[in-house]
Enzyme design. Structure first.
Site, PDB file in Angstrom:
ATOM      1  N   SER A  57      39.438  32.117  37.801  1.00 46.27           N
ATOM      2  CA  SER A  57      38.845  33.370  37.322  1.00 46.27           C
ATOM      3  C   SER A  57      37.975  33.035  36.114  1.00 46.27           C
ATOM      4  CB  SER A  57      39.961  34.371  36.987  1.00 46.27           C
ATOM      5  OG  SER A  57      39.429  35.618  36.632  1.00 46.27           O
ATOM      6  N   HIS A  78      37.170  34.861  41.017  1.00 46.17           N
ATOM      7  CA  HIS A  78      36.907  36.245  40.641  1.00 46.17           C
ATOM      8  C   HIS A  78      35.516  36.418  40.056  1.00 46.17           C
ATOM      9  CE1 HIS A  78      41.506  36.788  39.976  1.00 46.17           C
ATOM     10  NE2 HIS A  78      41.187  36.790  41.255  1.00 46.17           N
ATOM     11  N   ASP A  95      46.814  36.355  38.790  1.00 49.86           N
ATOM     12  CA  ASP A  95      46.540  36.190  40.215  1.00 49.86           C
ATOM     13  C   ASP A  95      46.718  34.720  40.589  1.00 49.86           C
ATOM     14  OD1 ASP A  95      45.817  36.826  42.825  1.00 49.86           O
ATOM     15  OD2 ASP A  95      43.666  36.735  42.413  1.00 49.86           O
TER      16      ASP A  95
END
Length: 188
Positions: free
Chosen positions: A12, A39, A131
């Site tokens: 991310s 992401h 995540d």
């Protein structure tokens, strides 16, 4: 562990730079499929183009029903969950975001664990959320290997820290050591 056929990588915040460094140091003869879930909000074309400038392997966007391809990097498209089905083909989903993310690393890792089992390496890089932690636990339960970037080495340590706390890791290394580890695990 059986021969590594698939490597899934999640990141991310700080991910594009970390991916560029990691993919640029992989052996160009790597036989495994490499699947990336980030992401990053850029378009798939932009992300693929950025990574291709640094990667030793060809980089393309992952597409619905396409097979995983050895010796290639396939990138999750934005706004879709990317899943790996048995038979080593991709599926895309517009299901609700998981942990505020779509694509979700947990979704990719969980499906990869079911489809690939012991022939899987899952990698968690830098990121500012959790995540990937639950997906990494699935990978380890299925017999796959887990590699996590050392939190103090990450641009954003929350994601590697959450992965270590929930799932643990087979290897926790600095980013600059990761490619040689993956090369060794896949090429021997």
């Amino acid at each position: 562990m059986k021969a590594v056929e698939t490597i899934v990588i999640g990141c991310s915040t700080g991910g594009p730079g970390a991916l560029a460094r990691l993919l640029g140091a992989l052996d160009h003869r790597l036989p495994a499929s490499v699947v990336v879930c980030s992401h990053a909000t850029s378009s798939p074309h932009t992300m693929c183009h950025l990574l291709a400038q640094h990667s030793t392997l060809p980089v393309i966007e992952a597409c619905e029903r396409e097979p995983l391809r050895g010796g290639m990097v396939q990138v999750a498209p934005p706004d879709y969950h990317l899943l790996i089905e048995r038979g080593r083909r991709f599926a895309l989903s517009v299901d609700e975001p998981v942990g505020f993310s779509r694509p979700s690393i947990d979704v990719l890792f969980g499906s990869a664990a079911e489809a690939c089992g012991e022939g899987l390496i899952a990698v968690i890089l830098t990121g500012a959320n959790a995540d990937g932690a639950a997906g990494l636990a699935c990978v380890r339960r299925a017999g796959g290997a887990a590699i996590v970037q050392q939190p103090d080495d990450a641009a954003a340590p929350a994601m590697p820290r959450a992965a270590l706390e929930l799932a643990g890791a087979d290897h926790c290394v600095a980013l600059d050591e990761m490619a040689s580890l993956i090369n060794r695990l896949c090429m021997t």
